[in-house]
Design an enzyme around this catalytic site. Structure first.
Site, short mmCIF file in Angstrom:
data_model
loop_
_atom_site.label_atom_id
_atom_site.label_comp_id
_atom_site.label_asym_id
_atom_site.label_seq_id
_atom_site.Cartn_x
_atom_site.Cartn_y
_atom_site.Cartn_z
N ARG A 45 21.28 7.63 -9.05
CA ARG A 45 20.82 8.01 -7.71
C ARG A 45 19.66 7.10 -7.35
O ARG A 45 19.22 6.28 -8.14
CB ARG A 45 20.47 9.51 -7.60
CG ARG A 45 20.04 10.23 -8.83
CD ARG A 45 18.73 9.78 -9.38
NE ARG A 45 17.70 9.73 -8.36
CZ ARG A 45 16.61 8.99 -8.39
NH1 ARG A 45 16.40 8.17 -9.43
NH2 ARG A 45 15.72 8.98 -7.43
N GLY A 46 19.14 7.28 -6.12
CA GLY A 46 18.14 6.35 -5.62
C GLY A 46 18.85 5.28 -4.83
O GLY A 46 19.84 4.69 -5.31
N ALA A 47 18.36 5.02 -3.60
CA ALA A 47 19.12 4.18 -2.66
C ALA A 47 19.55 2.83 -3.22
O ALA A 47 20.75 2.50 -3.21
CB ALA A 47 18.32 4.03 -1.36
N GLN A 197 13.56 15.22 -9.58
CA GLN A 197 13.46 13.79 -9.88
C GLN A 197 12.04 13.41 -10.29
O GLN A 197 11.84 12.47 -11.06
CB GLN A 197 13.87 12.95 -8.65
CG GLN A 197 15.34 12.98 -8.30
CD GLN A 197 15.65 14.05 -7.28
OE1 GLN A 197 14.98 15.07 -7.22
NE2 GLN A 197 16.68 13.85 -6.49
N ASP A 238 15.40 6.21 1.74
CA ASP A 238 16.86 6.04 1.69
C ASP A 238 17.38 5.30 2.90
O ASP A 238 18.47 4.72 2.87
CB ASP A 238 17.54 7.40 1.58
CG ASP A 238 17.38 7.92 0.17
OD1 ASP A 238 16.31 8.46 -0.13
OD2 ASP A 238 18.31 7.71 -0.62
N ASN A 248 13.69 10.20 3.54
CA ASN A 248 13.48 10.18 2.08
C ASN A 248 13.71 11.60 1.56
O ASN A 248 14.01 12.52 2.32
CB ASN A 248 12.08 9.67 1.75
CG ASN A 248 11.93 9.34 0.27
OD1 ASN A 248 12.79 8.68 -0.31
ND2 ASN A 248 10.88 9.82 -0.37
N LYS A 249 13.58 11.76 0.27
CA LYS A 249 13.85 13.04 -0.39
C LYS A 249 13.18 14.20 0.34
O LYS A 249 12.03 14.09 0.76
CB LYS A 249 13.33 12.94 -1.83
CG LYS A 249 13.51 14.15 -2.69
CD LYS A 249 14.91 14.70 -2.74
CE LYS A 249 15.96 13.67 -3.08
NZ LYS A 249 17.35 14.15 -2.77
O1 MRU Z 1 18.79 12.23 -4.03
P1 MRU Z 1 18.20 10.99 -4.65
O2 MRU Z 1 17.60 11.22 -5.99
O3 MRU Z 1 19.18 9.84 -4.63
O4 MRU Z 1 17.02 10.60 -3.67
C1 MRU Z 1 16.27 9.46 -3.96
C2 MRU Z 1 15.12 9.25 -3.05
O5 MRU Z 1 14.89 10.01 -2.14
C3 MRU Z 1 14.33 8.00 -3.26
O6 MRU Z 1 13.00 8.21 -2.86
C4 MRU Z 1 14.92 6.85 -2.41
O7 MRU Z 1 16.29 6.73 -2.65
C5 MRU Z 1 14.25 5.56 -2.69
S1 MRU Z 1 14.69 4.93 -4.26
C6 MRU Z 1 13.90 3.47 -4.53
#
Ligand code: MRU
Length: 347
Positions: A45-47, A197, A238, A248-249
């Site tokens: 996960r993470g963009a 996370q 994201d 973002n999250k």
């Molecule tokens: O649901 P996730 O864990 O994929 O969410 C991730 C985030 O919100 C991160 O802050 C975002 O993707 C940036 S990652 C460098």
């Protein structure tokens, strides 16, 4: 250290982030469909890491189709693109990576290349996407380091670290950049309900690097800000709209509003691949709604009464007016973002 995701001769290998911090287990995925499922189930996960994983998955799909389905190669690839794009809706890096792969395949085909050649091009492109992400994050770290004073107490939300990218991080790239520049700092990682996370991933990877880390629950940040115990906030994103609104999250917006109330700078760190120039503002960003069980259960154990109503949007939008600066791999953008973000693409 750890490897977030890599392409091997056997498939796409990734660290199963659902099991961290208690278990470090790598999964070998052997089809693009398995990679799409792993993205949806948040093995990875993470963009940026989602984009890199999708690219590796598509490259694997192309290499397999050379042998398995020579006549239907282009059609099979179309199916892979479509399935990959359906994995998660918010992180624009996923669509950015798919588009990049599609374009490479399309250009190669129009140039008369055969399936084998196209697959080789896609393998190369996926590795490029991975390697460029690593370099971009390091650049974010170098630019961002100047925003972090020696001795700072920095709050971050979710995980925008090596686990969320090809290996260095965006928000945590800024942390790593500051540390590499010789600054001492303490990172306050909030838990980040419901998927944790912050506690499971951010704390884990920062502690591996020996960076001073303090875990707090999501509800504590306001009080700590009021007590003067947080100097700055740095988060990832994201998707960033053309006007500088950021998704973002879930919970990021709360932190941004609190930061503004306490006159604490709120920074966003992301590569250009996270900026969606076709998205005019935050209201146009699709927000993923995830399984209610992520809220009502923890590792299969109920933490809420059965049948309760649940909302589980995985992301929120923070308007640009709360964002002091956006740290990218091409430099730092400041308001007004419509101009400053566009200028980064032209630079
Ligand atoms: O649901 P996730 O864990 O994929 O969410 C991730 C985030 O919100 C991160 O802050 C975002 O993707 C940036 S990652 C460098």
């Amino acid at each position: 250290m750890f490897i977030t995701v890599e392409r091997t001769s056997e498939g796409v290998r990734m660290l199963d982030q659902r099991l961290l911090p208690s278990t470090e287990k790598y999964l070998m995925l052997r089809s693009p469909g398995e990679v799409a499922d792993a993205i949806r189930e948040m093995v990875v996960r993470g963009a940026p890491a989602i984009g890199v994983s999708a690219a590796f998955g598509l490259a694997m799909g192309a290499s397999d189709a050379v042998e398995r389905d020579p006549a239907g190669f282009d059609q099979v690839m179309e199916q892979h693109y479509t399935r990959m794009a359906a994995a998660r809706p918010t992180a624009v890096n996923l669509f950015w990576a798919i588009e990049r792969m599609k374009q490479v395949a399309g250009e190669a085909r129009s140039g008369g290349m055969d399936n084998k050649g196209i697959a080789a091009r896609l393998e190369h492109e996926a590795q490029q996407i991975h390697d460029e992400d690593l370099e971009s994050c390091k650049a974010i770290g170098r630019f961002g380091a100047e925003l972090v004073a020696d001795g700072s107490r920095l709050l971050t939300h979710c995980n925008a670290g090596g686990l969320a990218t090809a290996g260095y991080g965006t928000a945590l790239g800024v942390v790593r950049g500051a540390v590499e520049a010789g600054k001492k700092l303490t990172v306050l990682a909030d838990e980040t309900r419901p998927f944790l996370q912050g506690s499971r991933l951010t704390s884990w990877e920062l502690m591996k690097d020996g960076i001073d880390t303090v875990l707090i629950t999501d509800g504590m940040s306001g009080s700590l800000m009021r007590r003067g115990e947080i100097d700055l906030v740095v988060v990832g994103s994201d998707r960033i709209a053309a006007n500088g609104d950021i998704a973002n999250k879930i919970g990021t917006y709360n932190v941004a509003v609190l930061a503004k109330e306490h006159d604490i700078p709120f920074y966003v760190a992301a590569p250009l691949s996270t900026i969606d120039r076709n998205c005019p503002d935050g209201d146009s960003i699709p927000i993923e709604e995830r399984d209610p069980k992520e809220v009502t259960e923890f590792h299969g154990t109920p933490v809420a009464p059965e049948g309760v109503g649940v909302k589980n949007p995985a992301f929120d939008v923070t308007p640009a007016s709360y964002v002091k600066a956006i740290v990218t791999d091409k430099g730092i953008a400041r308001p007004p973002y419509t101009d400053s973000l566009a200028a980064l693409f032209d630079a």
